[in-house]
Each structure stands twice: as C-alpha cells, then as structure tokens.
Design a protein around this motif. Structure first.
Motif, PDB file in Angstrom:
ATOM      1  N   VAL B 229       0.820  -1.215   0.000  1.00 13.57           N
ATOM      2  CA  VAL B 229       0.000   0.000   0.000  1.00 13.57           C
ATOM      3  C   VAL B 229       0.853   1.264   0.000  1.00 13.57           C
ATOM      4  O   VAL B 229       0.390   2.337  -0.357  1.00 13.57           O
ATOM      5  CB  VAL B 229      -1.000   0.042   1.184  1.00 13.57           C
ATOM      6  N   GLU B 230       2.124   1.116   0.412  1.00 14.45           N
ATOM      7  CA  GLU B 230       3.018   2.268   0.365  1.00 14.45           C
ATOM      8  C   GLU B 230       4.449   1.759   0.261  1.00 14.45           C
ATOM      9  O   GLU B 230       4.798   0.742   0.857  1.00 14.45           O
ATOM     10  CB  GLU B 230       2.855   3.133   1.627  1.00 14.45           C
ATOM     11  N   HIS B 243      -0.021   6.780   3.323  1.00 15.27           N
ATOM     12  CA  HIS B 243      -1.199   5.926   3.451  1.00 15.27           C
ATOM     13  C   HIS B 243      -1.727   5.972   4.885  1.00 15.27           C
ATOM     14  O   HIS B 243      -0.945   5.908   5.829  1.00 15.27           O
ATOM     15  CB  HIS B 243      -0.828   4.490   3.076  1.00 15.27           C
ATOM     16  N   CYS B 283     -10.980  -0.427  -2.219  1.00  5.97           N
ATOM     17  CA  CYS B 283      -9.728  -0.454  -1.482  1.00  5.97           C
ATOM     18  C   CYS B 283      -9.851  -1.414  -0.302  1.00  5.97           C
ATOM     19  O   CYS B 283     -10.807  -1.336   0.469  1.00  5.97           O
ATOM     20  CB  CYS B 283      -9.422   0.957  -0.975  1.00  5.97           C
ATOM     21  N   CYS B 289     -10.675   2.442   7.321  1.00  5.17           N
ATOM     22  CA  CYS B 289     -10.004   3.716   7.064  1.00  5.17           C
ATOM     23  C   CYS B 289     -10.814   4.915   7.554  1.00  5.17           C
ATOM     24  O   CYS B 289     -11.992   5.049   7.241  1.00  5.17           O
ATOM     25  CB  CYS B 289      -9.748   3.852   5.571  1.00  5.17           C
ATOM     26  N   VAL B 312       2.328   5.248  -3.289  1.00  4.68           N
ATOM     27  CA  VAL B 312       1.220   4.968  -2.385  1.00  4.68           C
ATOM     28  C   VAL B 312       0.018   4.491  -3.188  1.00  4.68           C
ATOM     29  O   VAL B 312      -0.142   4.832  -4.356  1.00  4.68           O
ATOM     30  CB  VAL B 312       0.861   6.215  -1.529  1.00  4.68           C
ATOM     31  N   SER B 313      -0.786   3.660  -2.545  1.00  8.22           N
ATOM     32  CA  SER B 313      -1.991   3.174  -3.178  1.00  8.22           C
ATOM     33  C   SER B 313      -3.181   3.653  -2.350  1.00  8.22           C
ATOM     34  O   SER B 313      -3.646   2.945  -1.468  1.00  8.22           O
ATOM     35  CB  SER B 313      -1.905   1.642  -3.246  1.00  8.22           C
ATOM     36  N   CYS B 314      -3.611   4.892  -2.609  1.00 11.22           N
ATOM     37  CA  CYS B 314      -4.705   5.475  -1.842  1.00 11.22           C
ATOM     38  C   CYS B 314      -5.283   6.642  -2.633  1.00 11.22           C
ATOM     39  O   CYS B 314      -4.551   7.545  -3.036  1.00 11.22           O
ATOM     40  CB  CYS B 314      -4.188   5.954  -0.484  1.00 11.22           C
TER      41      CYS B 314
END
Lengths: 325, 320
Positions: B229-230, B243, B283, B289, B312-314
């Motif tokens: 995710v990061e 993230h 996600c 979150c 980052v994956s957000c």
C-alpha cells in the motif's frame, strides 16, 4: 501510599531436588494499591511469570514449589487458604489474562457459554450470568457482541479472542487483574486498542492492574510504577517516568539503550548488552548481572546487592550509584 | 545506474480452489526491486502476506502468477522438485531458530549438510565451518554443540551462518529477532548490518517491528491484505507517511518514552476488529479507514508514484 491491596512478600519459588533446591524466584516483594498500574518487566527466565503464577497458586507443583513467602490479598495470605477459598479468589477477586488466548479457551464451546460458566462458578444465577456476559462483551468494544457470544473460538480473530479473554476476566469485577504479556501475540494496531481498553476500564472500576511484559515500550505507555526483574530478583523499582528518565540499574539502562529510538542514527550500531541472561538455577555468588555489566567492581563478584534506595521512590539492586557510572 | 540484485514483478498467490469459492488472495500484484547491498524492509501485520512473499521468493512455494529475476536472470519458479539453483542465490532465515535447526544435529553437521547438498564441500571442510562461525561471531567450539546447548541469540547466529554457507546474493530475513530476548536483539541486528557491509549482501527484512525496520532498512514497503500500500525510502515512509494505514501503524508503535506517550493519540481509533476476509471491489483498507470516501468502496486504488520514488496506493493521498 495507601494500604496495599495485594502484597507479595519475600516470595521464593524453586525446584526442590532430593539434596538441594534450585531457587528460581529469589525473594520478590511487590505491593499494589487499589487502582494502581504496575508493570513487571523481564526477559524469559527472569521469574516474572512464575511470580504471577505463584500469586494465584497455579504453579505446576510438583516439580515447582513456593519455598517461602506470603501473598496477602487484603490481609489474607493466599498461600495458606483452602482450595475452596482459592477457587473463589481465582477468576473472582484476582483475574488473569494470558499470552496465548487461543489456548485458554475450549474450542468446542461457544464463547458465551464459557463466560457464563465462569460466572456461574462464582455464584451467579443462570439469568444473571447471561445478562452479565452480554454486558461485558459489549464493554470490551466488540463490534457485534451477540454474534461473538454464539461463536466458537476458531470463528474469531486473535484480537477478538483477546477481547473475549479480557471480557471473561472482567466479568466477575475483579479487584486485581494480572495480564501476562496479553498483547504479544497480537498486531500493533490491535495491541494498542487492547491496551487502551484496559486502561479505560480500569479508570471506571478502580481495579489494580499488573502488566507482565518484556516490552519496555508497552510499559511506558501504560503503567505508573515499574518493577524490573533479572535472574529471579527485582533489580529496579521506580516510577515509570523516573525509570525512563534516569534508570538506576545498569541492566535497565542497557535495555533502554539497546532499543532503536527516534534519535538513533539509521543503521548505526545499537547498544549491545553482550552475554546472555543467566540460567536462574545455576547462579554463582555475587550479582547475577555482573558478567554483562560495564560498571562491575570487585565487590559485585562476592556479594549480591539488595535493593538500595536511590531517592524519588526509586530503588536498585546495585552496589554502584549511577553518579559513579 | 542502480545495481539490481532481485526484481519481482506482479507476484500473486491464491490459495484454495476457485470452484469451491473458498479463495484467499494471499498476495496480489506485488512488485519489488532490491538494490544490491541494501536492505529492503517489509512491514505489515499478521495475514498481510509478508511471509507468503518470503516463501515465494525462496522457492518454498510457487506463485500463482508473476516473475522473479535475480541479477537480471529470469528464475523459473516451480511448485515442486529441485529449487537448488534458486537456493544458491537466495536464502531464508526464519523467526524461531530452534524450530529451524534439527535438534539431533550438531552445528557442524547442520553446516556440513547444506554444503554437501549444494556440492560445496571443499577439501578444508572444517576450515570452512570455522570461517562461517567466525563470520557470525561464534567461536569454533560451538561446532560441537547441539541446538539445545545454545542460547536463542547463538542459535539465530547458527541459522544465519547456515544461510551464508552457500554464499547467496540475497538473504530473506523473516522476523529474525522477534523470537529473541530483548537484550540480545540488538546484537543480532548489529551482526546483520556488519555482515551486509562485509559481503555486500542484499536483504529483504520482514518484520512487524516498525522501529527495527526503520533502523535497518534503506527502502520500505508497507503491506496490507496481500498488497503493497506504500513504498519508498525509509525516511519518506516514516517521516511523511502517505497511506492512512502506515500512519495508524506508526502511531501504534509503543515508544519507550512516557512523555511521548502522553502527547500521542491522534488516529488510533480505527475499527481494527473488523476482519476483512475477502477483498471487495474497492480499497481493501476502506472498511478500517478513517479517511474513506465513497470512491474507496468502489474502485481499488493502484500503487502510484506521489513524489520522488515515494509510492502509495490510496485515492485520498494521491489527490492531495
């Protein structure tokens, strides 16, 4: 300090053999007042868990035995009471939460019936037990307490199970909670929640909590007072603040230095203590830490120090004053 | 140019059968680039796929899809049989040294065995064993010992010596200090740093202990439910986490400083007990979150560069 609720006095635990006895816990004294949060820190083999097991007489006897000492709960010596009274104390006035929650539950029974069973064993009626079970499951912050109540242990995650164990421990409104590394098997974010949960419940009920852990970080965030154990003895006693600010025993100081902190340079050598914790059954004369200690002097090889007062309610079992380090 | 020791692309591992509908995506689309002589840290909580990743990289299991290259050479990852070629290049050190050492073998025999299996037994076998032991800071007399005669720290040193015996390029360290006593963790970490500098080894350091990962790693990937995710340089990930999960992890680190404890508490109230068994369309972190928006439940974000190699994956972090 107000009158101690639980007072462990000069406790010795060991392994009696025919001709000699190996002492593993060598004279531990701890006082806990109502509402107090005390941390007991030590590595494996330091005697922290045996001390706690001896308090509720859950030592594997034989081979282990309490050799000497008293465990006073409000003036009553738990080492002398009969089995009947002991059953009322265990899980009643003193509740325990252990490290591996999965192995503390019966895999074949619903969570609800296990908590109810504990309550009924302590004299609750069937209806009261049901009501109280729902109440405590709610209290520990489980999202869907009704589903948890009718679940089997394998249907829940580690964090949920540990909450269940805490719910079970709290169900009888104990006066003392002994938590032996209750969060080591858990992930950090869940650990954090469990720690905060117990702290907030404690503020409501005024119970005394003993946190047994090897993790100084956990101690920093949770307790007011810390006892550091090494080779079956208490080597330092102090308020949490004082312990982190100015440790008085070389072992505590070395442990604190060995952790990579916010100020530690990236990939720099961490402070090493060197050597290994001693086998508590094979101690020679003198201070058991002396071989790993940077400040050891001649005297340390011959005489084991008792706890010496260092001011501000701090005491350390060390011949050398930190001012001389 | 960067000297790449290991490059994994789009690694995925699915357990269970598609037909039974009981599939677990243990790992989805994990890509990593390990620079030679550097440490790549992987952090995440249990079930995030970090141990699956370790097992795939050393060939203990075959990925469902994806590829692996060591020194630019494509490695064939097969499910069964001989993975010795791979084992010569990449070795694994486990968390608990006592369960990874055979209790009936002396240190010497354990080391001889791995050398023999890989056809590395030279004329001076005893000399080589002494050399390996001294590399991990153990005296030659330890060769005669059985695992039960070793302390935790010594046993982990032996496990490291055994991994070094084949002169691998990459060492995968799966929680190498978690099972050890607090007072011996520092010496194992110091040892790993020293060996790395001496041998120009490449490490994949897997741990849930964030302060250790930060201390030892040059680059870090944060994993959550089988995904990265990061990722970025250690200082990027720790000083400017992007993230929300990384942030929650960092805030949960117990810091041995009571003052710091008193001033903390910003974002620790994520509903962590919600266990997401199956990845939904959106996600995977959305159910926990605090920053989740409608889009997070519908579209899964992909790992993208935000700035200077920091990925980052957000949805939320990428927009700001």
């Amino acid at each position: 300090m107000s009158n101690p609720l639980l007072s462990i006095r000069d406790l010795h635990v060991g392994l009696p053999h025919r001709r000699r006895t190996d002492e593993i816990v060598r004279g531990v004294s701890i006082d806990v007042a109502p509402g107090e949060k005390l941390g007991i820190v030590g590595e494996s083999g330091s005697g922290k868990t045996l001390t706690m097991l001896a308090v509720v007489r859950l030592l594997a006897t034989p081979p282990l035995a309490v050799l000497k000492g008293e465990v006073m709960l409000d003036g009553e010596d738990l080492l002398k009471v009969d089995e009947r009274r002991l059953r009322a104390v265990r899980g009643g006035e003193i509740a325990m939460v252990y490290q591996d929650p999965m192995s503390s539950l019966n895999p074949l029974l619903h969570i609800g019936s296990q908590i109810e069973e504990a309550l009924r064993a302590h004299g609750a009626s069937s209806d009261d037990a049901k009501r109280r079970t729902r109440e405590v499951l709610q209290q520990v912050g489980l999202a869907d307490p009704e589903r948890v109540r009718t679940s089997y242990p394998h249907q829940l995650s580690g964090g949920m199970i540990q909450r269940v164990m805490i719910a079970m421990a709290l169900s009888t409104s104990p006066r003392v909670l002994i938590a032996d590394e209750p969060t080591t098997a858990l992930d950090v974010t869940i650990q954090r929640q469990i720690l905060e949960l117990v702290t907030s419940l404690q503020a409501e009920t005024g119970m005394a909590v003993l946190w047994v852990t090897h993790d100084l970080g956990v101690v920093a965030s949770l307790v007011d007072q810390v006892v550091v154990m090494y080779a079956g003895r208490i080597v330092e006693k102090a308020s949490t603040h004082r312990l982190f600010e100015r440790p008085s025993h070389p072992y505590t100081a070395a442990l604190l230095e060995s952790l990579p902190g916010l100020g530690t340079a990236h990939r720099s050598a961490l402070h090493q203590i060197g050597g290994t914790p001693p086998d508590p059954t094979r101690l020679s004369a003198g201070c058991p830490f002396r071989l790993r200690c940077s400040y050891a002097i001649e005297k340390c090889a011959h005489e084991e120090p008792e706890l010496i007062d260092r001011g501000d309610g701090s005491a350390a079992a060390c011949w050398r004053d930190p001012a001389q380090w | 140019m960067v000297d790449v020791a290991l490059k994994a692309e789009q690694l995925a591992k699915i357990y269970g059968s598609r037909r039974a509908g009981a599939q677990v995506d243990a790992l989805s689309d994990v890509s990593l680039t390990l620079t030679r002589g550097k440490t790549f840290g992987v952090v995440g909580e249990s079930g995030c796929g970090k141990s699956t990743l370790a097992r795939l990289l050393v060939g203990l299991e075959a990925p469902t899809s994806g590829s692996l290259a060591i020194n630019g050479e494509q490695v064939h990852l097969k499910a069964k049989g001989d993975n010795r070629t791979l084992a010569r290049k990449i070795q694994l050190v486990f968390q608990d040294p006592f369960s990874s050492l055979d209790p009936r073998m002396t240190v010497q025999r354990a080391l001889k065995e791995i050398l023999r299996v890989h056809g590395l037994h030279r004329d001076d076998l005893d000399g080589r064993i002494r050399e390996l032991l001294s590399m991990v800071g153990l005296a030659a007399r330890f060769a005669e010992r059985y695992p039960h005669e070793l302390s935790g720290g010594q046993a982990q040193r032996v496990a490291i010596a055994r991994a070094l015996a084949v002169e691998p390029e990459v060492l995968v360290l799966d929680e190498p200090t978690s099972a050890l006593d607090v007072s011996v963790r520092a010496e194992i970490i110091n040892l790993l740093v020293r060996i790395q500098d001496e041998l120009e080894l490449t490490y994949l350091f897997i741990s849930h202990d964030l302060s250790m990962v930060r201390h030892i790693s040059d680059e870090i990937a944060v994993m959550y439910l089988g995904r990265v995710v990061e990722a970025g340089r250690y200082d990027q990930v720790f000083e400017t986490p992007l993230h929300p999960y990384t942030l929650a992890l960092e805030q949960a680190i117990p810091v041995p400083d009571p003052e710091h404890e008193r001033t903390r508490k910003v974002l620790s109230e994520a509903p962590a007990h919600v266990q997401v068994a199956k990845a939904t369309a959106g996600c995977p972190y959305a159910p926990r979150c605090p920053l989740a928006e409608p889009i997070c439940g519908e579209v899964a974000p992909v790992l993208q560069e935000k700035s200077d190699g920091h990925r980052v994956s957000c949805h939320v972090a990428l927009r700001h």
